[in-house]
Design an enzyme around this catalytic site. Sequence first.
Site, short mmCIF file in Angstrom:
data_model
loop_
_atom_site.label_atom_id
_atom_site.label_comp_id
_atom_site.label_asym_id
_atom_site.label_seq_id
_atom_site.Cartn_x
_atom_site.Cartn_y
_atom_site.Cartn_z
N MET A 167 -59.26 -1.07 6.28
CA MET A 167 -58.49 -2.31 6.42
C MET A 167 -57.44 -2.39 5.29
O MET A 167 -56.90 -3.45 5.01
CB MET A 167 -59.41 -3.53 6.40
CG MET A 167 -60.38 -3.53 7.60
SD MET A 167 -60.96 -5.15 8.08
CE MET A 167 -61.74 -5.71 6.59
N PHE A 209 -55.82 -0.08 -0.60
CA PHE A 209 -56.60 1.08 -1.01
C PHE A 209 -57.00 1.07 -2.47
O PHE A 209 -56.24 0.68 -3.35
CB PHE A 209 -55.81 2.37 -0.71
CG PHE A 209 -55.55 2.59 0.76
CD1 PHE A 209 -56.41 2.08 1.72
CD2 PHE A 209 -54.46 3.34 1.17
CE1 PHE A 209 -56.18 2.29 3.08
CE2 PHE A 209 -54.23 3.56 2.53
CZ PHE A 209 -55.08 3.02 3.47
N HIS A 210 -58.22 1.55 -2.70
CA HIS A 210 -58.72 1.81 -4.05
C HIS A 210 -59.36 3.19 -4.02
O HIS A 210 -59.34 3.87 -2.96
CB HIS A 210 -59.71 0.72 -4.49
CG HIS A 210 -60.77 0.43 -3.47
ND1 HIS A 210 -61.74 1.34 -3.12
CD2 HIS A 210 -61.01 -0.67 -2.71
CE1 HIS A 210 -62.53 0.82 -2.21
NE2 HIS A 210 -62.11 -0.40 -1.92
N GLY A 251 -62.26 4.16 -3.67
CA GLY A 251 -63.25 4.34 -2.59
C GLY A 251 -62.58 4.84 -1.32
O GLY A 251 -63.07 5.76 -0.65
N HIS A 252 -61.44 4.23 -0.97
CA HIS A 252 -60.70 4.67 0.22
C HIS A 252 -60.18 6.10 0.02
O HIS A 252 -60.22 6.92 0.93
CB HIS A 252 -59.50 3.76 0.48
CG HIS A 252 -59.86 2.36 0.83
ND1 HIS A 252 -59.62 1.30 0.00
CD2 HIS A 252 -60.43 1.84 1.95
CE1 HIS A 252 -60.03 0.18 0.57
NE2 HIS A 252 -60.53 0.48 1.75
N GLY A 265 -67.77 4.63 4.41
CA GLY A 265 -68.38 4.52 3.08
C GLY A 265 -69.79 3.96 3.14
O GLY A 265 -70.13 3.16 4.01
N ASP A 272 -70.86 -0.13 2.67
CA ASP A 272 -71.16 -0.95 3.86
C ASP A 272 -72.28 -0.27 4.64
O ASP A 272 -72.06 0.29 5.72
CB ASP A 272 -69.89 -1.09 4.71
CG ASP A 272 -68.80 -1.82 3.95
OD1 ASP A 272 -68.96 -3.02 3.70
OD2 ASP A 272 -67.80 -1.17 3.58
N SER A 325 -62.03 -3.93 -1.87
CA SER A 325 -60.75 -4.65 -1.86
C SER A 325 -60.98 -6.10 -2.28
O SER A 325 -60.10 -6.73 -2.87
CB SER A 325 -60.13 -4.61 -0.47
OG SER A 325 -60.00 -3.28 -0.04
N ARG A 326 -62.16 -6.62 -1.99
CA ARG A 326 -62.45 -8.03 -2.30
C ARG A 326 -62.67 -8.26 -3.80
O ARG A 326 -62.69 -9.41 -4.24
CB ARG A 326 -63.65 -8.52 -1.49
CG ARG A 326 -63.31 -8.69 -0.01
CD ARG A 326 -64.42 -9.36 0.77
NE ARG A 326 -63.96 -9.77 2.08
CZ ARG A 326 -64.24 -9.14 3.23
NH1 ARG A 326 -64.96 -8.04 3.22
NH2 ARG A 326 -63.77 -9.61 4.37
O1 PAF Z 1 -65.07 -0.97 6.55
C1 PAF Z 1 -63.99 -1.44 6.95
O2 PAF Z 1 -62.99 -1.45 6.25
C2 PAF Z 1 -63.91 -2.04 8.35
O3 PAF Z 1 -65.07 -2.72 8.67
C3 PAF Z 1 -63.57 -0.99 9.45
C4 PAF Z 1 -64.66 0.07 9.56
C5 PAF Z 1 -62.25 -0.33 9.10
C6 PAF Z 1 -63.44 -1.68 10.79
O4 PAF Z 1 -62.44 -2.63 10.79
#
Ligand code: PAF
Length: 283
Positions: free
Chosen positions: A30, A33-34, A36-37, A147, A150, A186-187
Site C-alpha cells: 500500500m 515504502f520503508h 520492510g517493503h 511480510g 502481518d 508505514s503507520r
Molecule cells: O499488507 C499490505 O500492505 C496490504 O494488506 C496488501 C497485502 C497490499 C493488500 O492491500
Amino acid sequence: MRRVATIAEMRQCRDDWRRQGLSVALAPTMGFFHEGHLALMRRAKTLADRVVVSLFVNPLQFGPNEDLASYPRDLERDAALAAEAGVDALFIPTTSEMYGADFQTKVVVSGLSQGLCGASRPGHFDGVATVVTKLFHIVAPDVAVFGEKDFQQLAVLKRMAADLHFNLRIVSQPIVREQDGLAMSSRNSYLTAAERQSAVCLSQSLALAKQLARDESVSVAAIEQAVTEYIEKQPGFVVEYASVVDGESLRHADAVGQNSLLALAARVNGRVRLIDNAMLRRS
Ligand code: PAF
C-alpha cells in the site's frame, strides 16, 4: 521501471514476459515504502526474472472509522525507491480501475479472519483477500511475497491461495526492525517523537515473552499477562490482544509448542494501532 496504471496494460506487460519465458514475482503493497517493503522487493528479485510491485491503498480493507483518508502516501518517493530496488513494473491502479461502480464480489476466508486483528477490524481480511485475489488474477505471478509482520494476513492469504487453487507460491519475508527493535510499518509515521520512543516496548515485550516461554513452569496465560503489563506500563499504550497462538491455525494455544507465536496489537493514545509478533520456543 515501468509505471503501469491500468489492468489492461499490466496484463499486456505480464503476457509479454510470459511469451519470453520469464517468471514473475509480485510484492503487493500500500506504498509509503520503508526498509520492510524494500526487503520484500529484494526478496522478490531473487525469486523470479521480473518483479511487479503493486501500490494500491485498498479502501475495502479499511473500516469506517479507520485511517483510509490519512494513510501516508508519497508516490514519487516510492517510485524512486522501487526503481532503485530493481523493480520492473510498479502497478498503481486508481480505485475506480480496481473497483468499478457496480462492484459486488467479496472473498472471505472465514475461520482465520475471525480472531486477533479480525476481532477489532471486522471485514478487514475480506478486503485484503478480495484485493489480493484481484492482484493475483491481474498479474498472474509465479510467486508472491508478503511480510511476516502481518502474520494473520499471511495465514489468511496462504489459506485462500490453497483453497482457490491459485497456481503460485507464497513466500514470507521476516520482519524488518528499526535499530531499537520497533517493527517497521508505514503507520509508525503517525507516532509523535515521545510515542515513537515508547513504542520500543512492543519488541521488548516479545523478548520478555521469548525468555518466559523457555521456562516450562510459566503458563501461556502468565506469558500473555506479562506482555500486556509490560506494554501498558507505557503511558497511553493499551493492549488490544497479546495471544499465544498456533502459527498456522492461529488457534489459541494452551501451551507453548513447536509452532507457537505470540501475536500482539496495541493502541497508542487511541490513535495509532501497532502490531508485532514473534515465534516462541520452549528451549
Ligand atoms: O499488507 C499490505 O500492505 C496490504 O494488506 C496488501 C497485502 C497490499 C493488500 O492491500
